[in-house]
Design an enzyme around this catalytic site. Structure first.
Site, PDB file in Angstrom:
ATOM      1  N   GLU A 134       0.822  -1.224   0.000  1.00 30.16           N
ATOM      2  CA  GLU A 134       0.000   0.000   0.000  1.00 30.16           C
ATOM      3  C   GLU A 134       0.853   1.270   0.000  1.00 30.16           C
ATOM      4  O   GLU A 134       0.544   2.247  -0.693  1.00 30.16           O
ATOM      5  CB  GLU A 134      -0.930   0.001   1.220  1.00 30.16           C
ATOM      6  N   LYS A 154       5.684   4.634  -9.683  1.00 30.85           N
ATOM      7  CA  LYS A 154       4.316   4.514  -9.174  1.00 30.85           C
ATOM      8  C   LYS A 154       3.326   4.256 -10.316  1.00 30.85           C
ATOM      9  O   LYS A 154       2.380   3.475 -10.168  1.00 30.85           O
ATOM     10  CB  LYS A 154       3.943   5.779  -8.390  1.00 30.85           C
TER      11      LYS A 154
HETATM   12  N1  HSE Z   1       9.862  10.644  -2.420  1.00 27.39           N
HETATM   13  C1  HSE Z   1       8.516  10.223  -2.508  1.00 27.39           C
HETATM   14  C2  HSE Z   1       7.633  11.422  -2.779  1.00 27.39           C
HETATM   15  C3  HSE Z   1       8.132   9.542  -1.224  1.00 27.39           C
HETATM   16  O1  HSE Z   1       8.110  12.545  -2.619  1.00 27.39           O
HETATM   17  O2  HSE Z   1       6.477  11.267  -3.141  1.00 27.39           O
HETATM   18  C4  HSE Z   1       6.837   8.799  -1.272  1.00 27.39           C
HETATM   19  O3  HSE Z   1       6.854   7.784  -2.220  1.00 27.39           O
END
Ligand code: HSE
Length: 340
Positions: free
Chosen positions: A148, A223
């Site tokens: 998650e 992502k």
């Molecule tokens: N470095 C990532 C961001 C951390 O700034 O979104 C969370 O995945």
């Protein structure tokens, strides 16, 4: 029965989940009957510690915060041996993200799943590069591989798509997927310089260990890949996602956006187009009247375009110590409440 936990990587997120567990022990026990024991912690800076009956978590947290080596229950076992041999039910993989090779996290996850321990992680490396392989290994060993926290920190994006939105066909997911760059763009608009605001983002625990991953868009690309593989159910390689970061955005670009009643946002998108699933990450000038324009700071926002509900948008924290630590708690509780 107590859930026995191993924490591998005791940096920002590792210390975050340790604090959450300590602070919420009574609440979690009263509300869900949840009880836990942290039996192993491994960290390349502070050392490896193991106690099958539970470590002294407050002391270890204090030592790590003071950047001192662990002094109690220190073990000579290397990290992979510790993962395999310890009596944990769940291993939390919280080392730094490496989106090129996956880094040591890949071996950590494999060692845990091979030894029939569930894995909970916010590390995007194993999730973006080897999700299917690890999900299958977990399934065949009767354990879980839960991720998650890899997308939008503790804001429940993966669980939303797999739980409440199950049954909807999702044709597009689009939004702000990186907290660091959204924070930077927000502050640069107020006049702060690129270098100064990046430093603050690092201090606040938003940025990756190597912030190139944030500013070049690689983190958001990881992502997008995770969403394509899990939510869209296609086998997408990270290199198939086109990627452009925010490094070329100048104060003049920011002023230009302002003059057009717009602001810059780093937008990640995965969508079904002409029978194919396509992923992209790029900065966009978004009109101030658009809902994403109001999402400022380290906040993330994602819109799911669905066949049954139209657009469903979720907005919430996208980075940070406690915010990501919470995602680990979510997955630990899920395992506790549903069994291995
Ligand atoms: N470095 C990532 C961001 C951390 O700034 O979104 C969370 O995945």
């Amino acid at each position: 029965m107590k859930q026995r936990i191993a924490i591998v990587g005791f940096g920002t997120v590792g210390q975050g989940i340790a604090e959450i567990l300590l602070n919420k022990t009574a609440y979690l026990n009263e509300k869900y009957g949840y009880d836990y024991q942290v039996v192993a912690i491994a960290d390349f800076a502070y050392g490896n510690a193991f106690n099958p009956d539970g470590l002294d978590l407050p002391l270890m947290l204090e030592e790590a915060k003071a950047k001192r080596k662990f002094s109690k229950d220190v073990t000579a076992m290397d990290t992979l041996t510790l993962i395999r041999e310890c009596n944990a039910d769940v291993m939390c993989e919280l080392t730094y993200t490496d989106l090129s090779t996956g880094g040591p996290a890949i071996d950590h996850v494999k060692a845990a799943l091979d030894s029939r321990k569930s894995v909970v992680t916010s590390n995007k490396g194993p999730a973006a590069l080897k999700y299917r392989e690890f999900a299958e290994l977990a399934e065949s060993n009767g354990v879980k591989f839960l991720i998650e926290g890899t997308v939008c920190a503790g804001t429940p994006v993966i669980n939303l798509s797999e739980g409440p939105l199950a049954g909807c066909e999702i044709s597009k997911i689009r939004g702000i997927l990186n907290g660091t760059t959204n924070y930077m763009l927000s502050e640069m608009e107020k006049g702060m310089s690129y270098d100064d605001v990046l430093k603050v983002a690092q201090e606040k625990g938003y940025a990756e260990a190597d912030p190139t991953g944030d500013v070049e868009g690689y983190d958001a690309r990881g992502k997008v890949t995770i969403l394509a593989n899990i939510v869209m159910g296609v086998k997408m390689d990270i290199n198939e996602v086109s990627c452009k970061g925010i490094t070329k955005i100048t104060p003049a670009d920011i002023e230009e956006a302002k003059s057009k009643n717009s602001r810059w946002k780093l937008i990640g998108c995965v969508e079904k187009r002409d029978g194919k699933v396509v992923g992209s990450v790029a900065p966009e000038m978004v009109s101030l009247s658009h809902p994403l324009a109001g999402v400022m700071g380290a906040t993330n926002a994602l819109t799911f375009t669905t066949d049954m509900l139209g657009d469903v948008t979720i907005v919430g924290p996208g980075a940070g110590r406690m915010e990501t630590g919470f995602s680990i708690l979510t997955d630990l509780l899920h395992i506790f409440r549903t069994g291995k």
